[in-house]
Scaffold this active site. Structure first.
Site, short mmCIF file in Angstrom:
data_model
loop_
_atom_site.label_atom_id
_atom_site.label_comp_id
_atom_site.label_asym_id
_atom_site.label_seq_id
_atom_site.Cartn_x
_atom_site.Cartn_y
_atom_site.Cartn_z
N GLN A 178 34.21 3.93 -0.84
CA GLN A 178 34.11 3.22 -2.12
C GLN A 178 35.48 2.98 -2.73
O GLN A 178 36.33 3.88 -2.76
CB GLN A 178 33.26 4.02 -3.12
CG GLN A 178 32.99 3.21 -4.40
CD GLN A 178 32.31 4.02 -5.48
OE1 GLN A 178 32.91 4.90 -6.08
NE2 GLN A 178 31.05 3.70 -5.76
N CYS A 226 31.56 3.14 -12.68
CA CYS A 226 32.30 4.21 -13.36
C CYS A 226 32.43 3.91 -14.84
O CYS A 226 32.98 2.87 -15.22
CB CYS A 226 33.69 4.37 -12.74
SG CYS A 226 34.66 5.70 -13.51
N ASN A 269 18.48 11.07 -12.58
CA ASN A 269 17.32 11.97 -12.78
C ASN A 269 16.94 12.74 -11.53
O ASN A 269 15.80 13.18 -11.39
CB ASN A 269 16.08 11.19 -13.25
CG ASN A 269 16.30 10.40 -14.52
OD1 ASN A 269 17.28 10.63 -15.24
ND2 ASN A 269 15.43 9.47 -14.81
N GLU A 304 25.13 15.10 -9.50
CA GLU A 304 25.08 16.41 -10.15
C GLU A 304 24.12 17.36 -9.43
O GLU A 304 24.43 18.53 -9.22
CB GLU A 304 24.65 16.26 -11.62
CG GLU A 304 25.74 15.72 -12.53
CD GLU A 304 26.71 16.79 -12.98
OE1 GLU A 304 26.28 17.94 -13.20
OE2 GLU A 304 27.91 16.48 -13.11
#
Length: 484
Positions: free
Chosen positions: A79, A108, A210, A233
């Site tokens: 990326q 970002c 999520n 995360e």
């Protein structure tokens, strides 16, 4: 062999990957990617790389991509962040032989992306994005993909995705949050936006947002119809997320540290991973948190990890029958599990009106009042306020940063080349020049070196100095060095 596109690219090159590890700055390095692949990840991205720096800096290329060849680390997508079509494509050409696709970061939301004018801060510049993707699709031997954030409006998000597909994007990752939703203000990602994009385009779509456990992955695929799900995360707190397991933290930590021994990376990356893995345990053993923050070697980090393991094993040995996890956690703190970041208001409720609980001050809420109420400032800002009572933290009063002429990052205010320190250092070294603003004195040191060499020759051969030949010659050399 012709370049694969769309569904064929996802099915054959990416091997129908459903479980994807996100590109994470300083966190999705080779060692972490290998750990994640061992525990269920089917596709990984490199950390976001700065296209302009990648293009001009051989060391940057070697450290981030050109290291030891590792056949296990495939399929892999590299990326880049960029805002110039030519720079983006030239950087991608240097990377395409080491990966299976090139991804353009359009997601970002951080301040560094705003200052550098890339990431989610390009999402309104559709003409520029079309030119970047069209050129990349034409020039590269591997497919071009994009990672985006959504607009508040579903219709605009769908049109945005369709524009990228038409320009030549072969796979789209949709993070179901807007660029304003970040950190404690992130909130819940909108799967409704992702579902709408999936229905509106014919290229493969990955969902992001999520994802904390394997059941979230399965539910997301079922509700949105996407080809795969990306985790950031959730993966950092539990690298075995895609296996559907919640292993003991020290098992994952020890395995990761073993991989780092074979594939080294900066110590800051390792420390950050340990902070994530041991997050809940470090709330219990605050002293070891301080030790982990201060340790300077990999061996030191291994020692802290070992001590955390011993503390947890001792706690397990002394555990009473029927005892349940504390602090509302689904598992005991020594088990890999997600960390649900509370919003600002929830954080205030957790920590009480004064922001303290059991004598430990929690993280502050981000809503800062105009009068600079110290109760709503972070610890670092409170310390700065003590040193300088007149200091204001009003965002509207912050100075606007001028950009480096070379890479777009903030430049040094006193730099003679109008560059950031990294770019200035390279130029000053290349041109044997000085930049007092950055404390770089290549020219001065070079001249002092010539002068010292001259004095040494005079000392070793006094007869030459009497003829004056050396003085004339050395003065000419110094003059030439000064002119340069």
């Amino acid at each position: 062999m012709p370049k694969l596109r769309g569904e064929a690219f996802w099915r054959e090159t990416l091997r129908s990957a459903h479980y994807v590890v996100a590109p994470m700055v300083d966190q999705s390095e080779l060692a972490w990617r290998l750990l994640s692949r061992r525990h269920g990840a089917q596709l990984c991205y490199t950390p976001m790389l700065h296209a302009q720096v990648f293009l001009r800096d051989a060391n940057y290329r070697r450290e981030n991509l050109y290291g030891e060849a590792c056949p296990e680390d495939r399929p892999l997508i590299v990326q880049f962040c960029a805002n110039d079509p030519e720079v983006f494509v030239q950087a991608a050409l240097l990377a395409q032989d080491y990966c299976d696709a090139i991804d353009l970061n359009l997601g970002c939301p951080q301040m560094i992306a705003k200052r550098g004018h890339y990431g989610a801060f390009l999402q309104e510049e559709w003409d520029l994005l079309q030119r970047m993707i069209l050129l990349a699709n034409e020039k590269l031997s591997v497919p071009i993909t994009c990672k985006i954030r959504v607009f508040p409006e579903i219709d605009k998000t769908v049109k945005y995705a369709q524009m990228l597909e038409k320009a030549g994007c072969q796979l789209l990752t949709v993070h179901g949050r807007t660029k304003e939703q970040k950190g404690p203000l992130a909130g819940v990602a909108s799967w409704e936006h992702i579902q709408a994009v999936r229905k509106a385009v014919s290229i493969p779509v990955f969902a992001n947002g999520n994802i904390q456990c394997l059941s979230d992955v399965e539910e997301c695929i079922r509700k949105t119809g996407v080809h795969g799900v990306m985790s950031a995360e959730g993966n950092l707190h539990n690298p075995a997320l895609f296996e559907g397991r919640n292993p003991l933290v020290w098992e994952m930590a020890e395995e990761y540290l073993e991989i780092v021994q074979k594939y080294p990376c900066p110590l800051s990356y390792v420390r950050a991973h340990l902070f994530k893995l041991w997050h809940h345990t470090l709330q219990v053993y605050q002293q070891l948190r301080e030790e982990l923050a201060k340790v300077k070697t990999l061996e030191g980090i291994v020692d802290v990890n070992r001590e955390l393991k011993l503390r947890c094993q001792e706690e397990i040995a002394n555990q009473k029958e029927g005892e349940k996890p504390k602090e509302g956690l689904p598992f005991f703190h020594w088990i890999c599990q997600p960390y649900i970041r509370p919003g600002p208001k929830e954080r205030c409720k957790e920590n009480g009106a004064s922001g303290t609980e059991k004598g430990v001050r929690g993280k502050r809420a981000l809503e800062e009042e105009e009068d600079g109420n110290s109760e709503l400032l972070s610890k670092n800002k409170q310390k700065k306020k003590l040193r300088n009572p007149n200091k204001s933290f009003d965002p509207s009063l912050k100075p606007k940063y001028a950009k480096c002429d070379q890479c777009g990052n903030p430049k040094g205010n006193k730099c003679v080349f109008n560059m950031c320190r990294g770019c200035c250092k390279k130029r000053a070294f290349r041109e044997t020049a000085d930049c007092p603003g950055h404390g770089l004195l290549f020219k001065t040191k070079y001249e002092k070196s010539l002068s010292w060499q001259s004095s040494q020759r005079v000392i070793q051969n006094p007869e030459i100095s009497q003829r004056g030949d050396v003085d004339v010659g050395e003065s000419a050399v110094l003059k030439e060095a000064g002119d340069s």
